[in-house]
Design a protein around this motif. Structure first.
Motif, PDB file in Angstrom:
ATOM      1  N   GLN A   1       0.863   5.872  -1.575  1.00 43.51           N
ATOM      2  CA  GLN A   1       0.360   7.052  -2.049  1.00 43.51           C
ATOM      3  C   GLN A   1       0.820   7.159  -3.239  1.00 43.51           C
ATOM      4  O   GLN A   1      -0.007   7.122  -4.406  1.00 43.51           O
TER       5      GLN A   1
ATOM      6  N   GLY B   1      -1.286   5.226  -5.855  1.00 49.63           N
ATOM      7  CA  GLY B   1      -2.192   4.146  -5.150  1.00 49.63           C
ATOM      8  C   GLY B   1      -3.434   4.305  -5.573  1.00 49.63           C
ATOM      9  O   GLY B   1      -4.030   5.304  -5.914  1.00 49.63           O
TER      10      GLY B   1
ATOM     11  N   THR C   1       0.789  -1.214  -0.094  1.00 48.77           N
ATOM     12  CA  THR C   1      -0.001  -0.016   0.061  1.00 48.77           C
ATOM     13  C   THR C   1       0.967   1.167  -0.080  1.00 48.77           C
ATOM     14  O   THR C   1       1.980   1.127   0.700  1.00 48.77           O
TER      15      THR C   1
ATOM     16  N   GLU D   1      -6.389   3.707  -4.535  1.00 48.82           N
ATOM     17  CA  GLU D   1      -7.504   4.820  -3.922  1.00 48.82           C
ATOM     18  C   GLU D   1      -7.244   6.204  -3.754  1.00 48.82           C
ATOM     19  O   GLU D   1      -8.006   6.782  -3.279  1.00 48.82           O
TER      20      GLU D   1
ATOM     21  N   SER E   1      -2.292  -5.828  -9.828  1.00 48.09           N
ATOM     22  CA  SER E   1      -1.644  -5.894  -8.248  1.00 48.09           C
ATOM     23  C   SER E   1      -1.432  -7.528  -8.098  1.00 48.09           C
ATOM     24  O   SER E   1      -0.458  -8.008  -7.477  1.00 48.09           O
TER      25      SER E   1
ATOM     26  N   SER F   1       5.806  -3.380   1.245  1.00 48.78           N
ATOM     27  CA  SER F   1       4.506  -3.481   1.935  1.00 48.78           C
ATOM     28  C   SER F   1       4.872  -3.938   3.285  1.00 48.78           C
ATOM     29  O   SER F   1       4.079  -3.822   4.333  1.00 48.78           O
TER      30      SER F   1
END
Length: 282
Positions: free
Chosen positions: A5, A188, A3, A190, A131, A46
């Protein structure tokens, strides 16, 4: 899966080895020459294990596996279909570029006479990276398989793409070495805004501008689902999702790319940096 940014992939100044780093909210245009906390792989990032502090020397295309083919989608923007006067197909047209087509941000794109005289064109595109391996997934499952987003340039030789020359098979026209610059930052998943705007400039002049997620005919989730039917899409695959108006087979000759032209592509306001490459005709 990692994960982050804003992910960069780069060579270190210390020994030229390849690393990954999350630069967070930092400006990627100012990261070269600075020291960052870096990892040897996405898995290491990660788990936050075995990091090193190294100096960013050269930014690379932010894809975990640069040895994979690059998938491409055609005729996926309403604005482009309208300008070309082409009927929208029922499913997204797909082809691939070979791994040798991958180029990094800031890298010159070498073009020989064969391509330079074949109506060389840009295509600014939103790119997503997978991913994990995907096969037979549904559109609803697709978000689970997307690592992040960046931009790319689907460089094309329009002469070789013309129907009378290729029978609508686009691979040859787009598969030349370094014809797929990608980067510089992988957002990322999101962190992609729903109203993100794709902007392409040539020598500083805006030639494409589109709210890409609104202009798309086939959504990102639909694209990945369709690609994966009876086909394994490996983890780390980069997928170019099509281009908006401002390109095409029917340009005036003076509007095609030539020696020393600089193409810049960005997701305006997303903080993903600017993909900038110069055309160099040998």
């Amino acid at each position: 899966m990692a994960t982050f940014q804003r992910l960069i992939r780069f060579q270190s100044k210390e020994d030229g080895s390849i690393h990954y780093a999350d630069i967070g909210s930092n400006d990627v245009s100012k990261v070269q020459g600075t020291r960052v906390q870096a990892y040897s792989s996405l898995d290491a990032l990660s788990s936050k294990a075995s990091s090193n502090t190294v100096t960013v020397d050269r930014l690379l295309a932010p894809v975990p596996n640069p040895n994979l083919p690059i998938y491409c989608v055609g005729l996926n923007y309403r604005s482009h279909a309208e300008e070309a006067g082409l009927k929208v197909p029922k499913q997204p047209p797909l082809w691939t570029k070979p791994a040798a087509a991958l180029a990094s941000p800031g890298e010159d794109i070498p073009v020989g006479k064969f391509c330079a005289e074949a109506n060389l064109d840009y295509e600014g595109e939103l790119v997503f990276v997978t991913s994990k391996a995907a096969k037979n997934i549904t559109p609803e499952q697709a978000p689970e398989y997307i690592l992040g987003y960046t931009v790319g340039n689907d460089i094309s030789c329009r002469t070789h793409q013309a129907p009378e020359n290729c029978g609508w098979q686009f691979y040859f026209a787009k598969a030349f070495d370094k014809f797929a610059p990608i980067g510089p930052v992988l957002l990322g998943a999101e962190h992609l805004s729903k109203d993100v705007k794709l902007v392409t400039k040539v020598n500083g002049d805006v030639v494409q501008e589109s709210k890409c997620l609104e202009d798309m005919i086939f959504s990102i989730n639909d694209i990945l689902s369709w690609m994966s039917q009876e086909t394994t899409i490996p983890a780390g695959t980069a997928v170019m999702t099509g281009t908006p108006a401002g390109v095409g087979l029917f340009r005036k000759p003076q509007l095609f790319l030539k020696d020393s032209d600089v193409v810049e592509i960005e997701l305006a306001g997303a903080g993903a940096g600017v993909l900038k490459n110069k055309i160099v005709v040998a």
